[in-house]
Design a protein around this motif. Structure first.
Motif, PDB file in Angstrom:
ATOM      1  N   GLY A  59       0.801  -1.215   0.000  1.00  8.17           N
ATOM      2  CA  GLY A  59       0.000   0.000   0.000  1.00  8.17           C
ATOM      3  C   GLY A  59       0.839   1.271   0.000  1.00  8.17           C
ATOM      4  N   GLU A  78       2.250   0.115   6.407  1.00  7.49           N
ATOM      5  CA  GLU A  78       1.471  -1.073   6.038  1.00  7.49           C
ATOM      6  C   GLU A  78       2.412  -2.231   5.746  1.00  7.49           C
ATOM      7  OE1 GLU A  78      -1.654  -0.511   3.125  1.00  7.49           O
ATOM      8  OE2 GLU A  78      -1.503   1.655   3.378  1.00  7.49           O
ATOM      9  N   ARG A  95      -1.607  -6.316   7.024  1.00  9.03           N
ATOM     10  CA  ARG A  95      -2.489  -6.795   5.970  1.00  9.03           C
ATOM     11  C   ARG A  95      -2.320  -8.303   5.810  1.00  9.03           C
ATOM     12  NH1 ARG A  95      -6.099  -2.750   4.484  1.00  9.03           N
ATOM     13  NH2 ARG A  95      -5.007  -0.768   4.284  1.00  9.03           N
ATOM     14  N   ASP A 121      -3.560  -2.579  -5.288  1.00  7.25           N
ATOM     15  CA  ASP A 121      -4.040  -2.598  -3.903  1.00  7.25           C
ATOM     16  C   ASP A 121      -4.679  -1.266  -3.518  1.00  7.25           C
ATOM     17  OD1 ASP A 121      -3.261  -5.215  -3.419  1.00  7.25           O
ATOM     18  OD2 ASP A 121      -1.282  -4.639  -2.650  1.00  7.25           O
ATOM     19  N   ARG A 124      -8.104  -0.430  -5.190  1.00  6.51           N
ATOM     20  CA  ARG A 124      -9.272  -1.120  -4.634  1.00  6.51           C
ATOM     21  C   ARG A 124      -9.641  -0.581  -3.258  1.00  6.51           C
ATOM     22  NH1 ARG A 124      -9.042  -6.337  -3.241  1.00  6.51           N
ATOM     23  NH2 ARG A 124      -6.797  -6.225  -2.900  1.00  6.51           N
ATOM     24  N   ARG A 125      -8.657  -0.151  -2.526  1.00  5.71           N
ATOM     25  CA  ARG A 125      -8.863   0.128  -1.115  1.00  5.71           C
ATOM     26  C   ARG A 125      -9.330   1.556  -0.841  1.00  5.71           C
ATOM     27  NH1 ARG A 125      -3.380  -0.292   1.512  1.00  5.71           N
ATOM     28  NH2 ARG A 125      -3.570  -2.379   0.657  1.00  5.71           N
ATOM     29  N   CYS A 126      -8.878   2.520  -1.627  1.00  7.72           N
ATOM     30  CA  CYS A 126      -9.076   3.925  -1.324  1.00  7.72           C
ATOM     31  C   CYS A 126     -10.388   4.454  -1.905  1.00  7.72           C
ATOM     32  CB  CYS A 126      -7.912   4.744  -1.894  1.00  7.72           C
ATOM     33  SG  CYS A 126      -6.295   4.241  -1.279  1.00  7.72           S
ATOM     34  N   ARG A 161     -13.948  -5.202  -4.406  1.00 12.97           N
ATOM     35  CA  ARG A 161     -13.812  -3.842  -4.910  1.00 12.97           C
ATOM     36  C   ARG A 161     -12.986  -3.761  -6.202  1.00 12.97           C
ATOM     37  NH1 ARG A 161     -12.827   0.637  -0.439  1.00 12.97           N
ATOM     38  NH2 ARG A 161     -13.981   1.796  -2.032  1.00 12.97           N
TER      39      ARG A 161
END
Length: 281
Positions: A59, A78, A95, A121, A124-126, A161
């Motif tokens: 990340g 992370e 993670r 990564d 998808r996450r933010c 996501r």
């Protein structure tokens, strides 16, 4: 960076020296010279040392180590760790992810995710805007096409996501010069305005380039600039004054925005540029 227990055991430091002003404790048993700024890169290295030099930085930590800074202020370090592991201390996020061998690399003595995997990564996450910011930074730094992120999505079909990744890729712009420039662009685009040109080279009447502007609507002669702290250094102020004068002399309107505008006054920015586009010179 070192483990305090190891330094004590080797006799390299006394406990009093370790607790003195020369060293800073970043994480349990992890110390650095106090003069070093505890930025995300340093805190990420500290997390790696805390984990016993194992695991993989992911990340925002991976992006920072790869010199593709895009993390919001205060982002935690992370680290992907397999199996069981100690509880993470404050400032470290563990993670649990699956990584193929070609999705990780060794860089400056630490293991971290590759640029494309890091972009995947974060995309998808933010939030949508921050996902695009991350892809901009990584694709621009390493020269890969944003659509390569979709290749990893096909590798991990059904992952959470991933359905919005095509939208992130469509909004990405690797020519962006900084994360804040990307955020400024996304305020405009997500606010309903046309997509501006990025790093537009402005010609004079003899087709000589007189300036490169962060964002532009060339047909309307509108330039939009992000003004970071470096723009207010002495030499940069003088250079910017000359550049803006040339732009105005050529009939351009120049809109200059800061981080406060991006984070606190986005609606005002959209309204100002909307008015400018409706009333071209």
């Amino acid at each position: 960076m070192f483990r305090g227990s190891e330094a004590l055991a080797a006799g390299a430091l006394t406990r009093a020296a370790l607790r003195g002003p020369r060293y800073r404790r970043l994480l349990p048993d992890v110390y650095t010279p106090a003069a070093l700024e505890p930025d995300l890169a340093l805190r990420s290295r500290a997390a790696y040392v805390w984990a016993g030099n194992r695991g993989v930085l992911t990340g925002y930590s991976a992006a920072e180590m790869l010199s593709a800074a895009c993390a919001p202020a205060g982002a935690p370090a992370e680290l992907a760790l397999p199996g069981t592991h100690p509880k993470a201390p404050p400032g470290v996020l563990i993670r649990q992810v699956t990584l193929a061998r070609d999705e990780r690399r060794t860089y400056q003595g630490v293991e971290l995710t590759t640029p494309v995997r890091t972009a995947y990564d974060l995309a998808r996450r933010c939030s949508l805007a921050e996902a695009v910011v991350a892809v901009d930074a990584l694709a621009g730094r390493f020269g890969f096409a944003p659509k390569e992120v979709l290749g990893l999505a096909r590798r991990y079909r059904g992952a959470r996501r991933t359905l919005r990744l095509p939208e992130v890729v469509a909004l990405a712009e690797p020519l962006a010069a900084s994360a804040m420039e990307s955020r400024l662009r996304l305020v405009l685009v997500l606010g309903g305005l046309p997509r501006p040109a990025v790093q537009y080279r402005v010609p004079d009447r003899r087709a000589h380039v007189v300036a490169s502007v962060d964002l532009a609507y060339p047909e309307q002669l509108i330039a939009i600039e992000y003004e970071g702290a470096d723009h207010f250094a002495g030499h940069r102020v003088v250079r910017d004054v000359h550049r803006y004068t040339r732009l105005v002399d050529l009939g351009w309107r120049v809109y200059r925005y800061t981080a406060d505008d991006v984070y606190q006054r986005p609606a005002r920015m959209v309204a100002e540029i909307t008015r400018a586009l409706r009333h071209p010179r």
